[in-house]
Design a protein around this motif. Structure first.
Motif, PDB file in Angstrom:
ATOM      1  N   VAL A 146      77.484 -39.435 -25.888  1.00 41.24           N
ATOM      2  CA  VAL A 146      76.488 -39.987 -24.964  1.00 41.24           C
ATOM      3  C   VAL A 146      75.614 -41.018 -25.671  1.00 41.24           C
TER       4      VAL A 146
ATOM      5  N   ARG B  11      75.582 -44.979 -24.728  1.00 41.64           N
ATOM      6  CA  ARG B  11      74.322 -45.578 -24.271  1.00 41.64           C
ATOM      7  C   ARG B  11      73.940 -46.778 -25.129  1.00 41.64           C
TER       8      ARG B  11
ATOM      9  N   LEU C  64      76.247 -49.676 -24.190  1.00 40.39           N
ATOM     10  CA  LEU C  64      75.904 -50.295 -22.909  1.00 40.39           C
ATOM     11  C   LEU C  64      74.657 -51.154 -23.020  1.00 40.39           C
ATOM     12  N   MET C  65      73.718 -50.760 -23.882  1.00 42.52           N
ATOM     13  CA  MET C  65      72.523 -51.581 -24.065  1.00 42.52           C
ATOM     14  C   MET C  65      72.877 -52.958 -24.602  1.00 42.52           C
TER      15      MET C  65
ATOM     16  N   ASN D  39      66.257 -45.222 -29.151  1.00 41.81           N
ATOM     17  CA  ASN D  39      67.275 -44.301 -28.662  1.00 41.81           C
ATOM     18  C   ASN D  39      68.031 -43.644 -29.795  1.00 41.81           C
TER      19      ASN D  39
END
Length: 299
Positions: free
Chosen positions: A55, A59, A62-63, A95
């Protein structure tokens, strides 16, 4: 009936006896194999770490993909593009820190399960009688147990954070993460090593107090989880934030926020938390050394 001996079966030893320099690694490997013998607990404990790594990596990817889409649209140019990229890089770093903290909690569960019986089972089965009757020193015994438990910490904390950080490095355009946020990499490595070492010491120290894994599990969870909740509640009721220093997870939380330059919660003092972590580590090592010394004397 006359006894006879077949002398031709026995041959004189013509080699040379030599000491094995890697006894702690042998002991660590035996602990790892014993811990992985039961497949279902290993699957249940490793699954959250794997999910967290996936995950977090997706993430972060995708950023950076979103930032590349903005760049191709041409909606931002010049100073605006630089400011936007810096903002995205900051979000990525935040993150990464978030998933490092999350992985640490899952690693705590795994290390507690696998480490609770490492010394307790030795005491129950009398394995210390065998270990210390051989040329195995107290330091070698402790080193072997620490390496064995730190291996599980590496699997559940080190590898997931490595996957997330590696994704940030390779997914960032023009290696921007490596150029602008490279300190996150070594800070992540430093936090992970510190966390694994301190938690391993405390788990093994508590395991050395009892002679059954179930008791050790109860003792570890009671000391870490229950004290964490009690300290948090007491700090809120008595309005004394210093009581939170009794909580190991709280001190690691403050340590992580301070190390990664994140916003500190109200009343959090990094100096006090670092001191508390040092006391936890030192106290755990002293307790572990004392109990293993008693086992050595018995052996």
């Amino acid at each position: 009936m006359k006894a006879s001996t077949h002398a031709e079966v026995y041959r004189p030893f013509s080699g040379q006896l030599r000491k094995h320099p890697m006894r702690p690694l042998t002991l660590a490997w035996s602990g790892i194999r014993l811990g992985l013998r039961k497949k279902l607990p290993a699957f249940l404990l490793f699954a959250p770490a794997v999910i967290t790594a996936l995950v977090g990596a997706i993430r972060v990817y995708l950023m950076y993909s979103f930032s590349e889409m903005l760049k191709e649209d041409g909606g931002l140019t010049g100073v605006q593009m630089t400011a936007a990229m810096q903002e995205v890089l900051g979000d990525v770093a935040t993150n990464v820190v978030l998933f490092v903290k999350t992985s640490a909690y899952f690693a705590l569960l795994a290390m507690t399960w696998f480490g609770a019986g490492m010394i307790a089972d030795d005491r129950r089965m009398g394995a210390n009688l065998l270990y210390f009757s051989r040329p195995l020193t107290r330091g070698g015994y402790l080193l072997g147990k620490l390496i064995g438990l730190m291996f599980f910490g590496l699997l559940t904390l080190g590898i997931p954070t490595f996957v997330i950080v590696s994704t940030a490095v390779f997914a960032s355009p023009d290696w921007s993460f490596l150029r602008f946020e490279s300190e996150v990499i070594w800070k992540t490595a430093f936090f992970g090593c510190t966390w694994i070492l301190i938690v391993s010491t405390i788990v093994l120290a508590l395991s050395s107090l009892v002679n059954r894994k179930t008791l050790a599990l109860t003792l570890v969870f009671g000391t870490i989880i229950v004290v964490h909740g009690a300290a948090d509640v007491a700090a809120e009721l008595l309005e004394k934030s210093e009581l939170k220093l009794l909580s190991l997870p709280y001190n690691f939380e403050v340590f992580a926020d301070w190390l990664f330059d994140q916003h500190l919660s109200l009343g959090a003092d990094p100096t006090l938390s670092l001191t508390a972590l040092g006391i936890f580590a030192g106290g755990g090592m002293l307790l572990l050394w004392r109990n293993v010394r008693k086992m050595e004397v018995v052996g």
